[in-house]
Write an enzyme that holds these catalytic residues in place. Structure first.
Site, PDB file in Angstrom:
ATOM      1  N   CYS A 399       0.366  -0.938  -0.292  1.00 23.78           N
ATOM      2  CA  CYS A 399       0.054  -0.092   0.316  1.00 23.78           C
ATOM      3  C   CYS A 399       0.964   1.141   0.377  1.00 23.78           C
ATOM      4  CB  CYS A 399      -1.655  -0.151   1.328  1.00 23.78           C
ATOM      5  SG  CYS A 399      -2.655   1.105   0.820  1.00 23.78           S
ATOM      6  N   HIS A 528      -3.449  -5.786   0.249  1.00 20.92           N
ATOM      7  CA  HIS A 528      -2.750  -5.409   1.570  1.00 20.92           C
ATOM      8  C   HIS A 528      -3.409  -7.612   1.362  1.00 20.92           C
ATOM      9  CE1 HIS A 528      -2.988  -1.901   4.072  1.00 20.92           C
ATOM     10  NE2 HIS A 528      -3.924  -1.484   2.524  1.00 20.92           N
ATOM     11  N   GLU A 530      -1.604  -9.199   3.365  1.00 19.67           N
ATOM     12  CA  GLU A 530      -1.529  -9.830   4.228  1.00 19.67           C
ATOM     13  C   GLU A 530      -3.078 -10.338   5.227  1.00 19.67           C
ATOM     14  OE1 GLU A 530      -1.726  -5.401   5.588  1.00 19.67           O
ATOM     15  OE2 GLU A 530      -1.211  -6.549   4.200  1.00 19.67           O
TER      16      GLU A 530
END
Length: 607
Positions: A399, A528, A530
């Site tokens: 990001c 993202h 994650e």
């Protein structure tokens, strides 16, 4: 529908989220469909406008919901896909009731906390509990509800009253309560103190809810005499008092809880109808916990961030690094570096902090620059990306880290010295990062480019490391949370200079993934990754960083994302649940319903 309400006592942050997730994990291992709801008694509509120092990271769901980080725990433990309505806040409830009042739905009645607010809470829970959240699309059988905060907080009173009524609405055999409480052990005496738990349970019972379980959190295991004391004063049987001391891994929590006979009790209390346990009941969690305890290798990763004073601000990033490292037999050692300490101004302001930060960065084996907002620390992040690019250090930008990479490359390779993002310098001479007008209407909450979106790999990206890590498929689906993008005017010059944008959105307009070819691992992504990493299915960008940090990425990719016999020591080849190569992935993980060439890591793990 069966409901398990998880409440907390004494202090907040005692681990209710992990306990609630563990209940779900145990039930899911018995073949029971499970969903989860997190209740946050603050007035905010969602977690989107929180500072990371307030409640830790903001977790983003597929539908774009910005929610509490505990929903990340639920998704990772249970491997389910939740929705924005799985996070209830006081603000959401009051807004819904006020909107109904404005429409005249209450037919002129006086709108009150009881019954209107409490009814709205109960109706919300019943409605959301019916929504399928797993790949099977089946309606859940059990809904686990975590009530945030602690019993006695004025903010949560309406929710406690709602559940007092709710237990009669759904009948006793369909509702139970687990109360999580702290057992402090003062060093002055060394003796576990049960009085705070007694007071907490007494207050809970006074509000009309009687716990079926008391989960005692403590630094060290508590002896049976302490459990019996809690049992006597809190009106539960000794076997319903569960001690969860500090453990070496959170994945041991469901295993430890299951050993206390949770399944048998819940089966009888909630009439679940479990006649026999599956043959491999809890095996994958036992194996995972044992594996983490016996890691023989270590990998050192520097995390250059803006909120490093609170680790929860990067909870999903930390978990994703652990998932990737653990899957190949490494324990990850994360060096938290405050981005502003890498900036040149710190030489005069705090030379010790400056040199310590650079020392940590230099001794790391890989670097990750995660997301963030605002001007503070931006120059430090840019410096970290420059150092990784120039020194061949494995690097992953996420990001804002993606945007920092573009700015750094523009400044130091294209010689656009004033290149910057309009977020930090609105009138910069070279705005290489600009805002997306449709996602910047003025309001801060819920207006970003949010949720799961498709990224398409370019045809020219066939030799890309990141595409090969995604098993050479053409499309992937990952979650986003950003308001700024790469300025299209500079893309051609950047690519000619060697910064290749290998992934774009499905319209081909917005840049999603960048990579430098002649570098051990220099990858940055606008999304993202994650948020979709799972303990037994690590996120590919994180896998690439860990593998490159240990200098085994090249051979791993050359073998089609498989390890050589020499490298097989890094993982247990008998474990088929760890998603280490394409052959380990279930079909549902490399396809989706609409397009067999799309990848989404929010799918069911192999059972």
């Amino acid at each position: 529908m069966k409901y398990i309400l998880v409440t907390g006592g004494v202090i907040s942050g005692v681990g209710k989220g992990v306990i609630a997730s563990s209940f779900g994990t145990i039930l899911k291992s018995c073949g029971i469909e499970v969903t989860s709801i997190k209740i946050d008694p603050y007035i905010n509509l969602d977690a989107g406008t929180f500072s990371p120092y307030e409640h830790g990271e903001v977790f983003v769901l597929n539908d774009g919901g910005e929610v509490d980080l505990d929903l990340g725990n639920y998704e990772r433990f249970l491997n389910i896909t939740l929705h924005r309505d799985n996070n209830i806040t006081t603000g959401k409830i009051y807004k819904m009731v006020i909107d109904k009042e404005r429409r005249g739905d209450y037919l002129g009645k006086t709108v009150q906390v009881v019954p209107h607010i409490t009814d709205a809470i109960q109706e919300w829970v019943e409605r959301v509990a019916q929504i399928p959240v797993s790949g099977t699309k089946k309606i859940p059988q059990v809904c686990i509800v975590e009530l945030g905060g602690t019993i006695g907080d004025i903010e949560s009173m309406a929710f406690v009253e709602a559940f007092r009524q709710f237990q009669f609405r759904v009948k006793r055999e369909n509702f139970c309560v687990a109360h999580v409480s702290l057992i402090p052990q003062p060093r002055s005496t060394g003796e576990p103190k049960t009085k705070p738990t007694q007071s907490s349970v007494r207050e809970l019972r006074g509000l009309g809810l009687s716990p079926d379980f008391i989960v005692c959190r403590s630094e060290n295991p508590i002896v049976r005499s302490v459990k019996e004391k809690i049992s006597n004063f809190c009106h539960v049987a000794p076997e319903q008092v569960i001690c969860i001391p500090d453990l070496s891994s959170i994945y041991k929590v469901p295993v430890l809880m299951e050993s206390h006979g949770i399944v048998e009790f819940l089966n009888e209390r909630l009439q679940l109808g479990v006649k026999s346990l599956p043959r491999r009941h809890m095996k994958q969690w036992v194996d995972l916990a044992d594996k983490i305890d016996n890691l023989r290798h270590e990998v050192c990763i520097a995390l250059v961030g803006k909120y490093t004073r609170l680790e929860d601000a990067y909870a999903s990033v930390i978990k994703s690094l652990q998932h990737a490292a653990n899957s190949i037999g490494y324990k990850v050692n994360i060096l938290f570096i405050e981005a502003s300490n890498l900036e040149k101004e710190m030489v005069s302001e705090d030379p010790v902090a400056y040199h310590d930060a650079w020392k940590q960065l230099c001794k790391s084996e890989g670097v990750i620059v995660p997301g963030g907002f605002g001007k503070r620390g931006m120059e430090g992040k840019i410096e970290a990306t420059r150092w990784c690019r120039e020194n061949g250090k494995p690097y992953l930008g996420i990001c804002l880290g993606f945007q920092a990479s573009v700015i750094e490359f523009s400044r130091n390779v294209l010689n656009l010295r004033e290149a910057h993002t309009t977020e930090c310098v609105p009138d910069t001479l070279h705005p290489v990062i600009i805002d997306m007008p449709e996602h910047n209407p003025g309001d801060m909450g819920g207006t970003m480019r949010l949720g799961k979106r498709t990224t398409v790999f370019k045809e020219s990206a066939n030799d890309s490391k990141i595409k090969r890590l995604y098993y050479n498929i053409d499309k992937i689906e990952e979650r986003h949370r950003h308001r700024y993008e790469v300025n299209p005017k500079y893309i051609e010059d950047l690519e000619k200079a060697g910064l290749e944008f290998v992934g774009v959105d499905k319209e081909g307009q917005r840049m999603e993934i960048l990579e430098i070819e002649n570098h051990p691992y220099y990858v940055a992504v606008q999304f993202h990754p994650e948020y979709l990493s799972r303990p037994m299915s690590p996120s590919p960008p994180f896998m690439g960083l860990i593998l490159a940090a240990k200098d085994i990425l090249k051979s791993y990719l050359a073998r089609g994302c498989k390890f050589s016999p020499r490298e097989s020591d890094y993982y247990d080849s008998e474990d088929e649940d760890y998603g280490l190569s394409a052959k380990h992935l279930p079909i549902s993980q490399i396809t989706n319903e609409s397009d067999s060439s799309a990848y989404s890591s929010s799918t069911n793990m192999v059972d």
